[in-house]
Design an enzyme around this catalytic site. Structure first.
Site, short mmCIF file in Angstrom:
data_model
loop_
_atom_site.label_atom_id
_atom_site.label_comp_id
_atom_site.label_asym_id
_atom_site.label_seq_id
_atom_site.Cartn_x
_atom_site.Cartn_y
_atom_site.Cartn_z
N SER A 218 -0.65 -2.25 1.41
CA SER A 218 0.53 -2.65 2.18
C SER A 218 0.53 -1.92 3.52
CB SER A 218 1.81 -2.35 1.40
OG SER A 218 1.86 -0.98 1.07
N TYR A 220 2.38 -0.07 7.00
CA TYR A 220 3.43 0.93 7.24
C TYR A 220 4.74 0.30 7.71
CZ TYR A 220 0.13 4.92 7.30
OH TYR A 220 -0.77 5.90 6.98
N SER A 251 -0.37 1.57 -1.48
CA SER A 251 0.38 1.76 -0.25
C SER A 251 -0.56 2.27 0.83
CB SER A 251 1.49 2.79 -0.45
OG SER A 251 0.92 4.10 -0.50
N ASP A 252 -0.13 2.14 2.09
CA ASP A 252 -0.83 2.89 3.12
C ASP A 252 -0.47 4.37 2.97
OD1 ASP A 252 -2.40 3.64 5.22
OD2 ASP A 252 -1.67 2.13 6.62
N TRP A 253 -1.22 5.19 3.64
CA TRP A 253 -1.24 6.64 3.35
C TRP A 253 0.03 7.40 3.73
CZ3 TRP A 253 -4.75 4.63 0.94
CH2 TRP A 253 -5.89 5.27 0.45
#
Ligand code: BGC
Length: 729
Positions: A218, A220, A251-253
């Site tokens: 996904s 941000y 998720s993104d980081w």
């Protein structure tokens, strides 16, 4: 892990035809509550790993998640891309945008295979390098990580990369969705209507989901008021229910979600990369009813089911570490860089086009510009690759012309005077464009960070650390902060070259009539202030570790130029959609790229799909007919010149009053004097339009205009009409 685990037994049954999802559900049923929760985020502690990452750890180990040893579940181990594997001294391929300029899906698939092998060699199993956010505006800092402005073109290349990688590992497509601004990526909310979302911002993701991609990351940003990492509309309604995606979503980081429960309810499976928001917030959110135990089990089940499906691939023996940057992979990087080069301009001087250079008659060549002799492989953020070496333009030309005097200077124009030709290398570096690593505006997100790591997680992490962290050292010329390659990056501040580059070009052009300007950039550069003052211009990109050799290959005519722009270069920045790099609210409509230029009546300076060759190529008309669910279009591609050449035949189609858009393409190699029938097939579904009232696609019937062309808006292209038959019921 041992072959006698519950996971191994389930994997054997799945290989024999059992349903992966049912087997995974049984495994998740056998987990303790803690084990199930463990699958919902990265395996490392937040503060522990963050400090390691800050010391260059990005390139020394994978990001692991969802490992449940008791049941034999290995989880996954993530490595970034897209220009190669970011762990260890791996092959740095040309950036994705350059690979987009090849329009060569077979090549991209082979690159995917090479990346897959290198990925496994460093111990990773999930490749986060299928980045396919369409290029809405050339200032986007991460433009170089995607393939271009058009959804069909981007989707085909991303699907090819996925196919190749997934022969050896799992691939992850990112960033879902509408992620095309960098500086405000943690804050911006994109407002978009259903039509623009489904027609422009999602089709390429769908294409890659249909290709069987294992995972989706996904984005941000927020879309229509909800963070993408917790958007039920995107992750559940579109991705799973509408498209039938059966892999897992990460998720993104670090800042990819804000609320543990909402993200689980939305359908985000794994928070990456650390134990963070869910590890500390899920209990409370569960108690408050923001999500359910069933949703937690469903998330864990999707991860395990994907691991079961991919077990035969992941179970292949791990390749030896010396596959990193091995000669066959370097050769592939060189092939890609040569095919990516776009010849934008090649005018005669004293009656003969400046390019190709005739090696036999050269005595001296000037190579000028501050980017001529530096390692300049692209972004200094998550896509940075520690290639063990990098062939600069100067290195490449010197190697190709051993008997010629090659004079080099960053800025002293006197070397150009009296040389047979002057090659000027200008453009950008990771300081000008890339992932925004500088002041990323994260201070306001500090409240998302845990107060302290859990002691037992830290202990487990410390115990495995020595075995997992490899002693990979940055290449001596990596540059960036602390020598680890990080750089400020961010959205570009200008679409033009730096003033000193433009001044250099003018000075070289005054000193020597034979000038070749090489543009190093990740997307469009506006060159109208000076392009007509020089005879030759090439877009040569961040061309990867073999880029200098590839540049020499094409400039000397040893490889024919065949790259085509994967974006439009506008004649005026006002012809682009608006772009405010500081915006925290943005509205996207369906209009950007070549179809916006056409609708607004603006001609591009260099159109989408455009690129010259050293020969004389043309297409003779278009014939098209419906065959079942497809349209098959043919033309005759002609090479009337005396050199071989490559045509990229591009099919543009429109139905009703919609804009003509790319629906398919094919690369055709032609010998000197050859003519060949070229065919482009495309699914009729690509012409469907979104129906806002029905919240669904409206199939196209009736007349469709199809033209096979050499670039968008090609005046020589001849359109034909296909009368579509209604679908059989
Ligand atoms: C980037 C992702 C990347 C991730 C892990 C994020 O900052 O947006 O593209 O995969 O970091 O490095």
């Amino acid at each position: 892990m041992s072959d006698s685990t519950l996971f191994a037994a389930a994997a054997a049954r799945v290989a024999g035809g059992a349903d992966a999802h049912a087997e995974a559900a049984a495994l998740v049923g056998a987990m303790t509550e803690d084990e199930r929760r463990w699958c919902l985020d990265g395996d490392h502690p937040f503060w522990g790993d963050l400090s390691e990452m800050g010391q260059g750890g990005y390139h020394k180990r994978t990001f692991p998640a969802a490992r449940v040893e008791r049941l034999g579940i290995a989880g996954f181990a993530f490595s970034d891309g897209p220009r190669g594997v970011v762990i260890g001294p791996a092959t740095a391929f040309p950036v994705s945008m350059a690979r987009g300029a090849t329009w060569d899906v077979d090549l991209e698939e082979r690159i995917g295979e090479a990346i897959g092998v290198e990925l496994r060699a460093v111990g990773a199993t999930l490749y986060g390098g299928v980045c396919v956010n369409v290029l809405r505006h050339p200032a986007w800092g991460r433009a170089q990580e995607t393939y271009g402005e058009d959804p069909v073109h981007v989707g085909e290349l991303g699907a090819a990369l996925t196919r190749g990688v997934q022969r050896h590992a799992m691939a992850c497509v990112k960033h879902f969705a509408c992620n095309s601004m960098e500086n405000t990526r943690f804050a911006v909310d994109v407002t978009i209507d259903e039509t623009a979302l489904h027609e422009v911002y999602l089709p390429h993701f769908r294409r890659i989901v249909d290709e069987g991609v294992a995972s989706v990351m996904s984005a941000y940003n927020a879309v229509n008021g909800e963070w993408c990492g917790q958007s039920r509309m995107l992750l559940n309604d579109v991705l799973r229910e509408r498209w039938g995606f059966d892999g897992f979503v990460i998720s993104d980081w670090i800042f990819g979600l804000r609320d543990a429960g909402a993200s689980v309810h939305a359908g985000l499976d794994v928070e990456m990369p650390y134990r963070m928001i869910r590890a500390f917030g899920l209990d409370g959110d569960l108690a408050a009813g923001a999500c359910t135990e069933d949703e937690i089990a469903a998330a864990a089940t999707r991860v395990v089911a994907t691991l079961l499906r991919f077990h035969p691939v992941l179970d292949q023996p791990r390749p030896p570490i010396d596959v990193l940057a091995q000669p066959t992979h370097r050769a592939l990087a060189r092939e890609a860089a040569a095919k990516a080069l776009v010849l934008l301009r090649n005018e005669p001087v004293e009656g003969t086009p400046v390019l190709p250079l005739d090696a036999g008659s050269l005595t001296s060549v000037a190579v000028v510009g501050r980017l001529a002799a530096v390692r300049n492989l692209g972004d200094g953020g998550s896509s940075d690759v520690w290639a063990p070496s990098a062939v600069t333009p100067l290195d490449g030309l010197r190697a190709a012309l051993p008997a010629v005097e090659v004079r080099h200077s960053d800025g002293d124009v006197s070397v150009a005077a009296g040389s047979d030709v002057a090659i000027v290398v200008v453009g950008y570096t990771k300081a000008d464009e890339g992932e925004f690593i500088g002041d990323s505006g994260t201070a306001h997100l500090a409240s998302l960070m845990p107060a302290a790591d859990e002691p037992e997680v830290v202990a487990a992490y410390e115990a495995t650390r020595a075995a997992e962290v490899r002693d990979f050292q940055p290449p001596p010329d990596a540059g960036g902060a602390g020598g680890f390659g990080f750089a400020k990056g961010g959205d570009r501040e200008s679409l033009r070259l730096r003033p000193d580059d433009e001044e250099l070009i003018a000075a070289v052009a005054a000193a020597n009539p034979r000038v070749v300007v090489c543009l190093v950039a990740g997307s469009a550069v506006l060159i109208d202030r000076w392009d007509r003052s020089v005879p030759a211009v090439v877009q040569s990109w961040y061309a990867g570790m073999e880029g200098g050799h590839a540049l020499a290959d094409v400039l000397l005519g040893r490889v024919q130029p065949s790259g085509r722009l994967p974006f439009s270069v506008p004649a005026d920045p006002d012809h682009l959609p608006s772009f405010d790099r500081d915006a925290v609210e943005a509205t996207y409509d369906g209009w950007h790229g070549y179809w916006k230029l056409a609708a607004d009546g603006n001609e591009a300076a260099y159109p989408f799909g455009f690129g010259l060759s050293y020969t004389d190529l043309s297409l003779l008309g278009t014939e098209a007919a419906q065959h079942g669910d497809e349209i098959v279009a043919t033309t005759v591609a002609v090479n009337a010149g005396t050199r071989p050449g490559v045509e990229v035949v591009q099919a543009y189609a429109s139905a009703g009053d919609g804009p003509a858009k790319l629906v398919g393409f094919a690369r055709v190699e032609l010998d000197a004097g050859e003519r060949k029938v070229a065919e482009v097939r495309f699914p009729i579904a690509r012409l469907a339009r979104w129906d806002e009232a029905a919240h669904d696609w409206r199939p196209v019937t009736g007349p469709v205009q199809v033209a096979l062309a050499r670039h968008a808006g090609d005046p020589a292209a001849e359109a034909t009409t296909v009368e579509l038959q209604p679908p059989r019921t």
